[in-house]
Design an enzyme around this catalytic site. Structure first.
Site, mmCIF file in Angstrom:
data_model
loop_
_atom_site.group_PDB
_atom_site.id
_atom_site.type_symbol
_atom_site.label_atom_id
_atom_site.label_comp_id
_atom_site.label_asym_id
_atom_site.label_seq_id
_atom_site.Cartn_x
_atom_site.Cartn_y
_atom_site.Cartn_z
ATOM 1 C CB VAL A 193 -0.905 0.020 1.254
ATOM 2 C CG1 VAL A 193 -1.781 1.274 1.272
ATOM 3 C CG2 VAL A 193 -1.776 -1.240 1.310
ATOM 4 C CB CYS A 194 0.945 4.154 0.631
ATOM 5 S SG CYS A 194 1.241 5.925 0.787
ATOM 6 C CB THR A 195 5.790 5.056 0.023
ATOM 7 O OG1 THR A 195 5.466 5.096 1.423
ATOM 8 C CG2 THR A 195 5.429 6.379 -0.615
#
Lengths: 212, 212
Positions: free
Chosen positions: B99-101
């Protein structure tokens, strides 16, 4: 601005973390996770430990009170230290809020009498017995009382509240920061949109828990 | 089915908790929060402690690996125990996800070479330097590699993944259970929909962090 998120065993994690992720990003906000006693609580499913850094007694006058829900709500319905803290904190809070079945705790503590409020769709009618007026809406404002529907609705509630507290641009910037541009893969998030047989199956499976 | 969610200091809580709330509700799922060393990690903003119950070494072969993002991602980009664990776990995982970075960590560990992947909109282009092909989409499947855009996108990713793993009806029932019927109060969740001056302001404010 101090925001206290109340923890207890078998809380639903997302009820607490959704609003935390939003409200903690407001300039000047201090979010404190607190429980009747400081220490680690365990969430409702599986193996997540969330840390209540302080006891509720250490944070008697927050600006914002937030009570999440979850199966553990049922053990928080009797009068006792949590209800006493909620009543005292509510006396000076700017906003008193809940997510999911957290509203049943607020109502049990006597804080929602005559107020419009929401809760998880499976628990909504239980508000009536506690003197509140159930509103089948995702986010309900009634004066300083703000309640959200089930679990994920806390994100929508918190963004709306952030807008009221800090202004639309702050809330929009937070929404952009957490990239909240929801694209659910199914249209199944409400009893109106989900396939009816799944609604009935979940209602049946939850009957024992919710009436317990 | 064992699902390991990787924790580290300054992780973004919702990156981990959104998918946890979904995946932990699949029948037979066991979600384990783990870090290089067992213990409490602190999230990126404010005062939330999340408990990593076990060391990664204790869960060498999960079925699903999930790596959340957050500012702490920058300290997880060098080869070391986390990357070694990720490569070994990936060798036997059914799904390797982020998820995300978190996708930047997967990429840095060498797991996304030639793969289409997404990340937080402010970090998407950084995937290129790590051999992945940035895809501006909310959820990207490329073989067994599944990546989500920023923070809240993990909920959409997890529901999609739950559908693949356990079938549409299970995923829809989970969506109904967490009442995921999103109604954001603003249309500001993406760089395309948010007011342009807020996009530019956030991009500028994030420049130092993301290039740091």
């Amino acid at each position: 601005m101090q925001i206290v998120i109340v923890l207890y065993d078998r809380v639903t994690a997302l009820d607490a973390i959704g609003p935390y992720e939003v409200l903690s990003r407001m300039p000047g906000a201090e979010v404190v996770f607190a429980a009747v006693e400081a220490g680690t609580v365990r969430t409702d499913v599986g193996s997540l430990g969330l840390v209540a850094d302080v006891a509720l007694a250490a944070v008697p006058s927050p600006d914002v009170v937030l009570v999440p829900g979850g199966p553990g709500q049922m053990e928080q319905m009797e009068d006792g230290p949590l209800h006493a803290w909620l009543r005292a904190a509510d006396a000076t809070s700017t906003w008193t809020t809940s997510v999911c079945t957290g509203s049943l705790i607020l109502a049990a503590a006597g804080l929602l009498r005559g107020r419009r409020a929401t809760s998880h769709w499976l628990a909504l009618e239980q508000l009536t017995g506690r003197g509140a007026e159930p509103a089948h809406e995702r986010v309900v404002f009634d004066g300083k009382y703000v309640t959200a529907a089930g679990v994920s609705a806390g994100i929508d509630m918190a963004l709306t509240l952030a807008g009221r507290i800090a202004g639309d641009e702050v809330a929009q910037t937070i929404q952009l920061g957490i990239e909240y541009d929801p694209q659910p893969p199914y249209a199944a998030g409400s009893a109106q949109s989900a396939p009816p047989h799944l609604v009935e199956r979940l209602r049946e499976a939850s009957r024992f828990v919710l009436n317990g």
